[in-house]
Scaffold this motif. Structure first.
Motif, PDB file in Angstrom:
ATOM      1  N   GLU A  16      12.417   6.443   6.372  1.00 19.49           N
ATOM      2  CA  GLU A  16      11.062   6.136   6.860  1.00 19.49           C
ATOM      3  C   GLU A  16      10.121   7.304   6.650  1.00 19.49           C
ATOM      4  O   GLU A  16      10.538   8.473   6.664  1.00 19.49           O
ATOM      5  CB  GLU A  16      11.101   5.794   8.346  1.00 19.49           C
ATOM      6  CG  GLU A  16      11.922   4.557   8.680  1.00 19.49           C
ATOM      7  CD  GLU A  16      11.301   3.274   8.174  1.00 19.49           C
ATOM      8  OE1 GLU A  16      10.043   3.167   8.222  1.00 19.49           O
ATOM      9  OE2 GLU A  16      12.054   2.399   7.721  1.00 19.49           O
ATOM     10  N   LEU A  17       8.856   6.994   6.503  1.00 12.14           N
ATOM     11  CA  LEU A  17       7.803   7.998   6.448  1.00 12.14           C
ATOM     12  C   LEU A  17       7.049   8.004   7.784  1.00 12.14           C
ATOM     13  O   LEU A  17       6.935   6.978   8.429  1.00 12.14           O
ATOM     14  CB  LEU A  17       6.821   7.678   5.320  1.00 12.14           C
ATOM     15  CG  LEU A  17       7.361   7.759   3.893  1.00 12.14           C
ATOM     16  CD1 LEU A  17       6.286   7.293   2.911  1.00 12.14           C
ATOM     17  CD2 LEU A  17       7.832   9.168   3.561  1.00 12.14           C
ATOM     18  N   GLY A  29       1.460   9.183   4.549  1.00 13.26           N
ATOM     19  CA  GLY A  29       2.911   9.085   4.632  1.00 13.26           C
ATOM     20  C   GLY A  29       3.580  10.375   4.228  1.00 13.26           C
ATOM     21  O   GLY A  29       3.315  10.903   3.146  1.00 13.26           O
ATOM     22  N   ILE A  77       8.492  12.378  -2.156  1.00 14.53           N
ATOM     23  CA  ILE A  77       8.260  11.163  -1.372  1.00 14.53           C
ATOM     24  C   ILE A  77       8.907   9.951  -2.032  1.00 14.53           C
ATOM     25  O   ILE A  77       9.508   9.105  -1.378  1.00 14.53           O
ATOM     26  CB  ILE A  77       6.740  10.917  -1.182  1.00 14.53           C
ATOM     27  CG1 ILE A  77       6.169  11.930  -0.198  1.00 14.53           C
ATOM     28  CG2 ILE A  77       6.452   9.504  -0.712  1.00 14.53           C
ATOM     29  CD1 ILE A  77       6.606  11.763   1.234  1.00 14.53           C
ATOM     30  N   THR A  78       8.828   9.884  -3.358  1.00  8.89           N
ATOM     31  CA  THR A  78       9.430   8.755  -4.077  1.00  8.89           C
ATOM     32  C   THR A  78      10.920   8.682  -3.810  1.00  8.89           C
ATOM     33  O   THR A  78      11.463   7.616  -3.505  1.00  8.89           O
ATOM     34  CB  THR A  78       9.164   8.885  -5.595  1.00  8.89           C
ATOM     35  OG1 THR A  78       7.756   8.925  -5.805  1.00  8.89           O
ATOM     36  CG2 THR A  78       9.769   7.734  -6.360  1.00  8.89           C
ATOM     37  N   TRP A  84      12.543  10.007  -1.265  1.00 15.10           N
ATOM     38  CA  TRP A  84      12.730   9.757   0.163  1.00 15.10           C
ATOM     39  C   TRP A  84      12.702   8.255   0.439  1.00 15.10           C
ATOM     40  O   TRP A  84      13.577   7.711   1.097  1.00 15.10           O
ATOM     41  CB  TRP A  84      11.651  10.482   0.954  1.00 15.10           C
ATOM     42  CG  TRP A  84      11.850  10.498   2.431  1.00 15.10           C
ATOM     43  CD1 TRP A  84      11.303   9.624   3.332  1.00 15.10           C
ATOM     44  CD2 TRP A  84      12.637  11.421   3.175  1.00 15.10           C
ATOM     45  NE1 TRP A  84      11.710   9.953   4.598  1.00 15.10           N
ATOM     46  CE2 TRP A  84      12.531  11.056   4.535  1.00 15.10           C
ATOM     47  CE3 TRP A  84      13.417  12.522   2.835  1.00 15.10           C
ATOM     48  CZ2 TRP A  84      13.173  11.753   5.549  1.00 15.10           C
ATOM     49  CZ3 TRP A  84      14.059  13.219   3.845  1.00 15.10           C
ATOM     50  CH2 TRP A  84      13.944  12.835   5.184  1.00 15.10           C
ATOM     51  N   VAL A  85      11.695   7.591  -0.090  1.00 16.92           N
ATOM     52  CA  VAL A  85      11.542   6.148   0.096  1.00 16.92           C
ATOM     53  C   VAL A  85      12.669   5.400  -0.622  1.00 16.92           C
ATOM     54  O   VAL A  85      13.230   4.439  -0.086  1.00 16.92           O
ATOM     55  CB  VAL A  85      10.147   5.680  -0.375  1.00 16.92           C
ATOM     56  CG1 VAL A  85      10.036   4.162  -0.399  1.00 16.92           C
ATOM     57  CG2 VAL A  85       9.064   6.280   0.524  1.00 16.92           C
ATOM     58  N   ASP A  86      13.023   5.837  -1.827  1.00 16.61           N
ATOM     59  CA  ASP A  86      14.120   5.204  -2.567  1.00 16.61           C
ATOM     60  C   ASP A  86      15.427   5.247  -1.789  1.00 16.61           C
ATOM     61  O   ASP A  86      16.258   4.351  -1.898  1.00 16.61           O
ATOM     62  CB  ASP A  86      14.315   5.860  -3.932  1.00 16.61           C
ATOM     63  CG  ASP A  86      13.271   5.479  -4.950  1.00 16.61           C
ATOM     64  OD1 ASP A  86      12.455   4.563  -4.670  1.00 16.61           O
ATOM     65  OD2 ASP A  86      13.254   6.090  -6.043  1.00 16.61           O
TER      66      ASP A  86
END
Length: 131
Positions: free
Chosen positions: A126-127, A57, A117-118, A120-122
């Motif tokens: 989308e990954l 991801g 990444i954390t 981004w998801v928060d």
């Protein structure tokens, strides 16, 4: 009796302004990266984690270049003046800073994407994954 927060007084406003204004020269955030990618990024986004994590991801449009592989010969693939943005797993990871340091040592303009990444998801973004 002061708390742990107020035992050391805040910096004078002028000094605080200078400090916080300078931070924007060193980092950006996930929202701004997402918006810029949608508009046509004017920077190169580097995921500085290892290939296995990248495959599981990553931010769409990012290039996987682990921080340990950031060397002058590799970076010469991009035109002079290219701005780089590094990210890693998140606030618990210092890979983005390691990558940014290597780029800065090569004289290249760089910022960190705070949150990685954390973050981004928060934000609900989308990954992308690799097969």
């Amino acid at each position: 009796m002061p708390t742990a927060v107020t035992a050391i007084p805040p910096a004078p406003s002028a000094l605080a302004r200078e400090h916080f204004a300078a931070e924007f020269g060193f980092e950006t955030d996930c929202w701004d990266v997402h918006d810029s990618l949608a508009r046509g990024a004017d920077f190169v986004l580097l995921d500085v984690r290892g290939p296995a994590l990248f495959a599981r991801g990553h931010v769409p449009g990012a290039i996987n270049l682990p921080h340990g592989k950031i060397v002058r010969s590799k970076m010469s693939e991009w035109p002079k003046g290219t701005i780089f943005v590094t990210y890693c797993a998140g606030p618990h990871c210092n890979g983005a800073a390691r990558g940014a340091l290597r780029l800065a040592e090569l004289g290249l303009p760089v910022k960190i994407m705070a949150g990685g990444i954390t973050g981004w998801v928060d934000e609900g973004f989308e990954l992308a994954t690799l097969p």
